[in-house]
Design a protein around this motif. Structure first.
Motif, PDB file in Angstrom:
ATOM      1  N   VAL A  71      -6.222  -9.421   5.558  1.00  0.00           N
ATOM      2  CA  VAL A  71      -7.405  -8.581   5.405  1.00  0.00           C
ATOM      3  C   VAL A  71      -7.753  -8.480   3.924  1.00  0.00           C
ATOM      4  O   VAL A  71      -6.879  -8.228   3.085  1.00  0.00           O
ATOM      5  CB  VAL A  71      -7.160  -7.171   5.973  1.00  0.00           C
ATOM      6  N   LEU A  72      -9.024  -8.664   3.592  1.00  0.00           N
ATOM      7  CA  LEU A  72      -9.553  -8.395   2.256  1.00  0.00           C
ATOM      8  C   LEU A  72     -10.311  -7.069   2.340  1.00  0.00           C
ATOM      9  O   LEU A  72     -11.322  -6.970   3.032  1.00  0.00           O
ATOM     10  CB  LEU A  72     -10.478  -9.521   1.799  1.00  0.00           C
ATOM     11  N   SER A  73      -9.798  -6.074   1.658  1.00  0.00           N
ATOM     12  CA  SER A  73     -10.281  -4.698   1.857  1.00  0.00           C
ATOM     13  C   SER A  73     -10.934  -4.155   0.596  1.00  0.00           C
ATOM     14  O   SER A  73     -10.400  -4.294  -0.511  1.00  0.00           O
ATOM     15  CB  SER A  73      -9.092  -3.801   2.250  1.00  0.00           C
ATOM     16  N   GLY A  74     -12.084  -3.516   0.782  1.00  0.00           N
ATOM     17  CA  GLY A  74     -12.773  -2.884  -0.339  1.00  0.00           C
ATOM     18  C   GLY A  74     -13.634  -1.734   0.127  1.00  0.00           C
ATOM     19  O   GLY A  74     -14.037  -1.681   1.285  1.00  0.00           O
ATOM     20  N   PRO A 130      -6.523 -16.462  10.578  1.00  0.00           N
ATOM     21  CA  PRO A 130      -7.832 -15.922  10.230  1.00  0.00           C
ATOM     22  C   PRO A 130      -7.819 -15.138   8.923  1.00  0.00           C
ATOM     23  O   PRO A 130      -6.772 -14.732   8.428  1.00  0.00           O
ATOM     24  CB  PRO A 130      -8.150 -14.995  11.407  1.00  0.00           C
ATOM     25  N   LEU A 131      -8.999 -14.956   8.381  1.00  0.00           N
ATOM     26  CA  LEU A 131      -9.253 -14.025   7.283  1.00  0.00           C
ATOM     27  C   LEU A 131     -10.153 -12.919   7.813  1.00  0.00           C
ATOM     28  O   LEU A 131     -11.015 -13.162   8.665  1.00  0.00           O
ATOM     29  CB  LEU A 131      -9.948 -14.734   6.125  1.00  0.00           C
ATOM     30  N   HIS A 132      -9.975 -11.708   7.293  1.00  0.00           N
ATOM     31  CA  HIS A 132     -10.755 -10.566   7.764  1.00  0.00           C
ATOM     32  C   HIS A 132     -11.367  -9.837   6.562  1.00  0.00           C
ATOM     33  O   HIS A 132     -10.739  -9.742   5.508  1.00  0.00           O
ATOM     34  CB  HIS A 132      -9.872  -9.588   8.546  1.00  0.00           C
ATOM     35  N   LEU A 133     -12.564  -9.340   6.740  1.00  0.00           N
ATOM     36  CA  LEU A 133     -13.247  -8.530   5.733  1.00  0.00           C
ATOM     37  C   LEU A 133     -13.332  -7.105   6.249  1.00  0.00           C
ATOM     38  O   LEU A 133     -13.818  -6.869   7.361  1.00  0.00           O
ATOM     39  CB  LEU A 133     -14.648  -9.064   5.465  1.00  0.00           C
ATOM     40  N   GLY A 162      -1.047  -9.101   6.679  1.00  0.00           N
ATOM     41  CA  GLY A 162      -1.043  -8.435   5.385  1.00  0.00           C
ATOM     42  C   GLY A 162      -2.444  -8.107   4.938  1.00  0.00           C
ATOM     43  O   GLY A 162      -3.433  -8.479   5.582  1.00  0.00           O
ATOM     44  N   CYS A 163      -2.529  -7.388   3.818  1.00  0.00           N
ATOM     45  CA  CYS A 163      -3.831  -6.956   3.302  1.00  0.00           C
ATOM     46  C   CYS A 163      -3.785  -6.942   1.778  1.00  0.00           C
ATOM     47  O   CYS A 163      -2.769  -6.577   1.172  1.00  0.00           O
ATOM     48  CB  CYS A 163      -4.159  -5.560   3.832  1.00  0.00           C
ATOM     49  N   VAL A 164      -4.898  -7.343   1.180  1.00  0.00           N
ATOM     50  CA  VAL A 164      -5.106  -7.205  -0.259  1.00  0.00           C
ATOM     51  C   VAL A 164      -6.247  -6.221  -0.470  1.00  0.00           C
ATOM     52  O   VAL A 164      -7.373  -6.455  -0.007  1.00  0.00           O
ATOM     53  CB  VAL A 164      -5.446  -8.551  -0.925  1.00  0.00           C
TER      54      VAL A 164
END
Length: 386
Positions: A71-74, A130-133, A162-164
């Motif tokens: 997950v790419l988290s913002g 996968p990638l997640h937004l 995991g997540c960044v």
């Protein structure tokens, strides 16, 4: 359609005034529509009021798989510019002397812009995972939106490796941060003419006693720990940062209101710290107040809370981000993020993003183009690792 690069995306994102008191829907819907044009459906998780929303989107693996991955988290909201003196329009990205100025350019629309700019590349990669937004609302006022997003993902049975969280760390790895907990306290006394002091109960003076008690607890942590020397401020802190009370200089105040916060080290119990404050109110302050005025009372309201983060060095996401950045240092910070919420939801999380936290929340907030470029290189390699 021509897809925007990171600077163009940042220009678009900064132009939306997503100060936390405002709606973020225009920004969220812009991102949703752009992703839809690439064939990527996005789910919006709205606030109860309907005026704000989180966004979640999955870029599937090459076999269509949507479970696991990173997950790419913002967060999409920004802090106010009220009372700040800016040299440029805070809601128009402006380049000067090799810096990109604008509210949110650093905290943290720069990371979101980089992630969005690379979506076409991500889709073209033969990724096995996968990638997640995940883009949230109201992080700046206590991580309000992320819990709703995480609740919906849990209901869907979603699982992640995991997540960044892309908060500004100058693209260095942050493995821990403090928790933050905000409270409002209202002290109710009894009004009287100041010449008839014994007939009243001074809410300001009693509030002052409680504020001093909060400071005493803070001083105890400073003097006695526990400590974690990897933090820039290596102990738990408590501060009172707003206070209002009284109507006239010759009137005993019947109401005083103040707000306080504490930032606890990982492993420190929020309930234990708040329990000390509430025990003082119950056992010492209220009896003293009610000796003067039987109906005196103290109300404490929790405003917002975000748990601390402490990433495991054994977690795959920690090892991967360290490998991709080449950063092996142990780095912990006093500012809070949504990382603790994600970690508590069972998603191993680290913090790494473009820009310096020293620029966040200030007038003339900026991010350097080199930081955006470094973020793009990192995200590209992160996706390739999948």
């Amino acid at each position: 359609m021509t897809w925007k690069n990171s600077r163009e995306w940042l220009t678009t994102l900064v132009a939306f005034d997503t100060t936390s008191r405002n709606s973020n829907l225009a920004l969220i819907e812009c991102v949703r529509d752009a992703l839809a044009a690439l064939g990527v459906p996005a789910t919006l998780i709205h606030a109860p009021s309907g005026g704000k929303a989180n966004l979640f989107a999955t870029l599937p693996a090459h076999d269509g798989g949507q479970q696991g991955g990173i997950v790419l988290s913002g967060h999409t909201d920004v802090v106010p510019v009220d009372g700040q003196v800016w040299d440029t329009d805070p809601f128009q990205l402006t380049e000067r002397a090799g810096r990109l100025y604008g509210r949110g350019s650093c905290d943290m629309k720069g990371f979101i812009a980089c992630a969005l700019a690379l979506v076409p590349e991500f889709l073209a990669m033969p990724r096995a995972r996968p990638l997640h937004l995940a883009f949230s609302y109201d992080e700046e006022v206590g991580c309000v939106g992320a819990p709703l997003l995480l609740e919906q993902l849990k209901l869907r049975g979603a699982r992640f490796d995991g997540c960044v969280v892309g908060e500004p760390t100058s693209m260095r790895v942050v493995v821990a941060h403090k928790g933050i907990h905000l409270f409002r306290c209202r002290v109710h006394g009894k009004a009287a003419h100041s010449s008839l002091t014994p007939q009243g109960s001074n809410a300001i003076e009693h509030a002052a006693r409680l504020i001093c008690r909060i400071r005493d607890i803070a001083d105890h942590f400073k003097a006695n720990g526990p400590y974690d020397e990897f933090f820039d401020v290596p102990y738990t802190t408590l501060t009172t940062n707003q206070i209002h009370g009284g109507i006239a200089v010759n009137t005993i105040a019947d109401l005083c209101e103040f707000a306080y916060e504490f930032r606890n080290l990982p492993g420190m119990s929020m309930e234990h710290i708040q329990g000390q404050i509430e025990a003082y109110v119950r056992d010492e302050l209220l009896p003293r107040m009610q000796h003067e005025y039987a109906d005196a009372r103290v109300e404490i309201q929790a405003l917002a809370s975000a748990p601390a983060l402490e990433a495991s060095e054994q977690a795959a996401i920690t090892a991967l981000v360290r490998a991709l950045t080449g950063d092996r240092a142990t780095r912990k910070v006093a500012f809070a993020t949504e990382g603790g919420l994600l970690q508590n939801a069972g998603i191993p999380t680290v913090v790494c993003g473009p820009g310096s936290i020293e620029q966040a929340h200030k007038p003339n907030e900026f991010v350097e183009p080199a930081q955006l470029e470094a973020c793009e290189r990192f995200l590209r390699r992160l996706a390739q690792s999948l």
